[in-house]
Design an enzyme around this catalytic site. Structure first.
Site, mmCIF file in Angstrom:
data_model
loop_
_atom_site.group_PDB
_atom_site.id
_atom_site.type_symbol
_atom_site.label_atom_id
_atom_site.label_comp_id
_atom_site.label_asym_id
_atom_site.label_seq_id
_atom_site.Cartn_x
_atom_site.Cartn_y
_atom_site.Cartn_z
ATOM 1 N N ALA A 63 -35.938 0.220 -32.903
ATOM 2 C CA ALA A 63 -34.460 1.217 -33.385
ATOM 3 C C ALA A 63 -34.371 0.278 -34.374
ATOM 4 O O ALA A 63 -34.740 -1.154 -34.820
ATOM 5 C CB ALA A 63 -33.600 1.393 -32.462
ATOM 6 N N GLY A 102 -35.907 1.157 -27.773
ATOM 7 C CA GLY A 102 -35.957 3.036 -27.918
ATOM 8 C C GLY A 102 -37.097 3.882 -27.226
ATOM 9 O O GLY A 102 -36.838 4.440 -27.280
ATOM 10 N N GLU A 105 -37.328 3.938 -24.254
ATOM 11 C CA GLU A 105 -36.647 4.749 -23.198
ATOM 12 C C GLU A 105 -37.233 6.113 -23.855
ATOM 13 O O GLU A 105 -36.885 7.204 -23.211
ATOM 14 C CB GLU A 105 -35.554 4.221 -23.993
ATOM 15 C CG GLU A 105 -34.782 2.968 -23.042
ATOM 16 C CD GLU A 105 -33.605 2.615 -23.743
ATOM 17 O OE1 GLU A 105 -33.454 2.696 -25.668
ATOM 18 O OE2 GLU A 105 -32.487 2.601 -23.499
ATOM 19 N N GLU A 125 -33.564 -5.430 -25.292
ATOM 20 C CA GLU A 125 -32.284 -5.319 -25.661
ATOM 21 C C GLU A 125 -31.520 -6.575 -25.209
ATOM 22 O O GLU A 125 -30.766 -6.843 -26.715
ATOM 23 C CB GLU A 125 -31.847 -4.187 -25.634
ATOM 24 C CG GLU A 125 -31.864 -2.560 -26.008
ATOM 25 C CD GLU A 125 -33.180 -2.133 -25.633
ATOM 26 O OE1 GLU A 125 -34.110 -2.718 -24.467
ATOM 27 O OE2 GLU A 125 -33.657 -0.543 -25.965
#
Ligand code: NAD
Length: 704
Positions: A63, A102, A105, A125
Site C-alpha cells: 500500500a 493490502g 488482504e 505490516e
C-alpha cells in the site's frame, strides 16, 4: 488516460484488471477504481463470475505508506473489500508476483484464489509497526490454520504459492498464465453451480486450541519482540477473530490498527524505510556518472573479515581471489568459508549445488600477480597503518591502472593510506561488519581524493552484494565506530562506579540493543579495542579511569570468549557472571578513587546513549555523516540498535533534544566534565526547540 481499474468481459465472466505501475500499490485512486467497478458489476445481469487480476510484474504488492501521514482517503479499505466480498457472483483473485500487505488482504476478500507457481503471499505490516488492518487478521485465520496464520503475520515472511495451497490460502496453483487459469476455474465454479465462498463466513481454523496457542505466542513476542506494541496488537486482533463474530472482530482490528501509525514504533520503522532509500542520494553526485565495471575482485587477508567479504562477492556471482602471506593462512581462511557455507546447507537455506558454485568462484594465491586483472581489490589485514601502507604500495604496483583499491580498516586515516599510491582518486574505504557475509551494513568511506566515479562504483557494488551502503568521510572510526567510543567509555565507567557487567548490559538490552556492549567486547575480543587505543594513546584523555576495565582484562589475558574469560565467564560457551571480575573492578575503583555511584538502569542508558548521540551531532556538524538518518541506518543495520526506536538520532528526537541537552549539562556537573560538552549543533537545536529531522530537512532543501 487509462483507468487504474478496468473491466473486460470474457463471455459471462468479467475480468477486472488493476494497472498501477510499478507494483500496483493500493492508494486512494485504486480503491476508488475498485469501488466504481464492483458497484457497476453488482448492478449487471448476465455476469456469472469475476476474475480480479493485475497488469505488470506483480499482483498488488503493498500500500502507499504515505497515507499513514496524510490519513486514509475515502473510500477506505473496509468499504471496498466488503463490496468485493458481498458480490453475488464468485470473485476469483488471479495472483502473480508478490501479493503483499493490502494486496494479500485484497486476495483474502475475494472468494477464491488462483496463484501462479512463482507467486508469493506476505503480510509484512509488523515491519512498519502496524498490523494487517484491512481484514487480514480476521480473514487469514479463517482460510489457513491459526498457527501458520499467526506465524505468517508475526514473521512478515512471504509464503510460496505451494505452501499457501497446502495451508488453504490458495485454491489452485497454475504453471502458466494465472488469468487464464482463473477464468477456467471460474468456468468450473459456474458449471458446478458453486457460488461465492466468503472468507468472513468461514469458521476460524483451529479455534479449539486457540487459548493455549495465543498465550504461547504472547510469551514468545514478549521475549523476541520486546518493547514493541504492534505484535501485541496483532495477537489481540487475532484473539478477537477467534472469540467474536466477524463483524465485531473487524471492529477490534480497526480500533487496534488505527492507533498504531501514530505511535513512535511505527514512526520509527517508517523513518528507517525511507532512510534506507535516502542513503543512495549523495548531494553533488550526479546520476549521470557511470559506475565502473566490477567483474573480478581481489581480497588481501584471509582472516575473519577477508573470508566473510569473499563470501559476499561469491554469493553475488562475482569471482574472488583471496591472498595471504602463507599457504596455512589461506587454507585456514578457506576452511572457515567452507564451514560457514556448510552451516547454510544444514540449515536448508542453501543447496549443496549452490555452495559448490560459490566456492568455485573463490581462488587463493600468495602472489600479487594474481590481482593483475582485478577491477577492485579490498585489503583486510591487521589494523596497522604501517602494514596497510606497505600493502597499498604493493597493490598500486601490481594492479592495473583504473582498478579500485579499497581498505576495510575500522578506524585508520584512509587519506594517509591512499597517499602511498599513485591513484588516490581510486582509493576508498569499504568497511564491512562482522560477520561480513551476514551483516547488511557497508560503510563507504570517501577520502579527500576519492573520485565521484569511484564513489558511484562503491554504491553500486554495495547494491550488487546486497548491502546497505552508507557514505561517510574520513575520521577516526568513521560514523559507527566513532560513536561507539563514547558509548563504550560510559559503559566501562559505569562498571568502575559499581554497576556489575550484567547490570550495564542488562540495562542496554532492556532498552533494546541486540547485545550489551560488554558482552560484545567479549565476543569480538577485548584486546581489539585495547590495541586500537594503545596505537593512539597520545591522542587520548590523560584519565587513568578511561577504558580502564578493558585494559585490566587485557593485561590479565582475559580476552573474552576466545580465552573463556572476559567481562563474563564462558563455561561450555555459556555466559555467566564472574564475581572475580566484579571484585577486581571494585578494587581498581578504590585505587583510582572513583566514586561509587552505583548507577541504575535509567542512568546507564542515558549516559551511554546521550554520549553516543552527542558524538552523532558532532559528526553531522563536521560533515562526516551526510544526514542524521544515515547515522540511524548505520546503527540499526550494523550495531544492533533496535529498529523500533528508529536509530540513535531518531530516538534523540523522540526523547526531545532539550531533555538530552539538559541531561548532558547535568552529567557535566555530576561526572567528569571533560566528556560532557554538548555538541554545538545539539545545543543550537535544543535551544530553538528543533530536532535532527528538521535540521536535516532544512539542509536537504538548501542542497537542492
Ligand atoms: P584477522 O586477524 O582475522 O585477519 C587478518 C588476516 O590478514 C590474517 O589472515 C593474516 O594472515 C593476514 N595478513 C596479515 N598481514 C598480511 C600481509 N602482509 N599480506 C597478506 N595478508 C596478511 O583480522 P580481521 O578481524 O579480519 O580484520 C581485518 C581488518 O578488518 C582490520 O583492519 C580490522 O580493523 C577490520 N575490521 C575487522 C572487523 C571485525 O569485527 N573483526 C570488523 C570490521 C573491520
Amino acid at each position: 488516460m487509462s483507468e487504474v481499474v478496468s473491466v473486460a468481459d470474457r463471455g459471462d465472466i468479467a475480468v477486472v484488471t488493476i494497472d498501477s505501475p510499478p507494483v500496483n500499490a493500493i492508494n486512494q485512486a485504486l480503491r476508488a477504481g475498485l469501488k466504481r467497478v464492483f458497484s457497476e458489476l453488482a448492478g449487471r445481469t448476465g455476469i456469472k463470475a469475476v476474475v480480479l487480476c493485475c497488469a505488470g510484474k506483480t499482483f498488488v504488492a503493498g500500500a502507499d505508506i504515505k497515507e499513514f501521514d496524510t490519513g486514509i482517503g475515502l473510500p477506505g479499505y473496509h468499504e471496498v473489500y466488503r463490496l468485493i466480498e458481498d458480490s453475488k457472483v464468485p470473485v476469483i483473485a488471479a495472483v502473480h508476483g508478490t501479493a503483499l500487505g493490502g494486496g494479500t488482504e485484497l486476495a483474502l476478500a475475494c472468494h477464491y484464489r488462483v496463484a501462479q507457481e512463482s507467486a508469493r503471499f506476505g503480510l509484512p505490516e509488523l515491519s512498519l509497526g502496524i498490523i494487517p488492518g484491512a481484514g487480514g487478521t480476521q480473514r487469514l485465520p479463517r482460510l489457513m490454520p491459526l498457527e501458520p496464520a499467526l506465524d505468517m503475520m508475526l514473521s512478515g515472511k512471504p509464503v510460496s504459492a505451494a505452501k499457501a495451497r497446502e495451508q488453504g490460502l490458495v485454491d489452485l496453483v497454475c504453471a502458466g498464465d494465472p488469468i487464464e487459469a482463473a477464468i477456467a476455474y471460474a468456468r468450473e465454479l459456474i458449471d458446478q453451480g458453486r457460488g461465492p465462498r466468503r472468507s468472513r463466513d468461514q469458521p476460524v481454523r483451529g479455534a479449539e486450541h486457540a487459548g493455549e496457542l495465543l498465550s504461547a505466542k504472547r510469551t514468545q513476542v514478549a521475549r523476541t519482540m520486546k518493547n514493541r506494541n504492534s505484535p501485541v496488537a496483532l495477537i489481540d486482533a487475532v484473539q478477537a477473530a477467534v472469540e467474536l463474530p466477524f463483524a465485531q472482530g473487524i471492529k477490534v482490528e480497526a480500533a487496534k490498527s488505527d492507533e498504531l501509525p501514530q505511535a513512535i514504533e511505527s514512526r520509527a520503522l517508517r523513518h528507517l524505510f525511507f532512510a534506507e532509500r535516502e542513503v543512495r542520494r549523495i548531494p553533488g553526485l550526479s546520476s549521470a556518472i557511470k559506475p565502473r565495471n566490477i567483474e573480478r575482485v581481489g581480497i588481501v587477508g584471509a582472516g575473519t573479515m577477508g573470508g566473510g567479504i569473499s563470501m559476499c562477492f561469491a554469493n553475488a556471482g562475482i569471482p574472488v581471489t583471496l591472498l595471504d602471506t602463507a599457504q596455512d593462512n589461506l587454507d585456514r581462511g578457506l576452511a572457515t568459508i567452507v564451514k560457514n557455507y556448510q552451516r547454510s546447507v544444514s540449515r536448508g537455506s542453501l543447496a549443496q549445488e549452490q555452495v559448490d558454485q560459490r566456492l568455485a568462484l573463490i581462488k587463493t594465491s600468495l602472489d600479487y600477480a594474481a590481482f593483475a586483472d582485478a577491477d577492485l581489490v579490498i585489503e583486510a589485514v591487521f589494523e596497522s597503518m604501517a602494514l596497510k601502507r606497505d600493502i597499498f604500495a604493493r597493490l598500486d604496483a601490481a594492479v592495473r591502472p583504473g582498478a579500485i583499491l579499497a581498505t576495510n580498516t575500522s578506524t585508520l586515516d584512509i587519506d594517509e593510506i591512499a597517499a602511498v599510491t599513485r591513484r588516490p582518486q581510486d582509493v576508498v574505504g569499504l568497511h564491512f561488519f562482522s560477520p561480513a557475509n551476514v551483516m547488511p551494513l557497508l560503510e563507504i568511506v570517501q577520502t579527500r581524493s576519492t573520485s565521484s566515479e569511484v564513489l558511484m562504483t562503491a554504491l553500486e557494488t554495495a547494491k550488487r552484494i546486497r548491502k546497505t551502503g552508507v557514505v561517510a568521510k574520513v575520521c577516526y572510526g568513521f560514523i559507527g565506530n566513532r560513536m561507539m567510543d563514547p558509548y563504550g567509555r560510559e559503559a566501562e565507567r559505569c562498571v568502575l562506579e559499581g554497576a556489575t557487567p550484567e547490570q550495564v548490559d542488562g540495562a542496554l538490552e532492556s532498552f533494546g540493543m541486540a547485545m550489551g556492549i560488554l558482552a560484545v567486547y567479549d565476543l569480538a575480543g577485548i584486546d581489539i579495542g585495547y590495541k586500537t587505543r594503545e596505537a593512539r594513546r597520545h591522542l587520548l584523555p590523560k584519565d587513568p579511569s578511561f577504558y580502564r576495565p578493558t585494559a585490566m582484562l587485557t593485561e590479565r589475558g582475559w580476552l573474552g570468549q576466545k580465552t573463556g574469560r572476559g567481562y563474563y565467564r564462558y563455561d561450555g560457551g555459556k555466559r555467566t557472571p564472574d564475581s572475580e571480575v566484579v571484585a577486581m573492578l571494585a578494587q581498581e575503583a578504590s585505587r583510582l578513587g572513583v566514586p561509587q555511584r552505583r548507577p541504575g538502569a535509567e542512568e546507564i542508558v542515558e549516559r551511554c546513549l546521550y554520549a553516543m548521540i552527542n558524538e552523532g551531532a558532532l559528526l553531522l556538524e563536521q560533515g562526516i555523516a551526510l544526514r542524521a538518518s544515515d547515522i540511524d541506518v548505520v546503527y540499526t543495520s550494523g550495531y544492533g540498535f533496535p529498529r523500533y526506536r528508529g536509530g540513535p538520532m531518531f530516538y534523540a528526537d523522540s526523547v526531545g533534544l532539550k531533555k538530552i541537552y539538559q541531561r548532558i549539562l547535568d552529567f557535566q556537573r555530576e561526572l567528569d566534565p571533560q566528556y560532557w560538552t554538548p555538541a554545538p549543533l545539539l545545543e543550537k537545536l535544543a535551544m530553538s526547540g528543533s530536532s535532527f529531522a528538521q535540521w536535516q530537512a532544512t539542509q536537504s532543501r538548501q542542497a537542492s
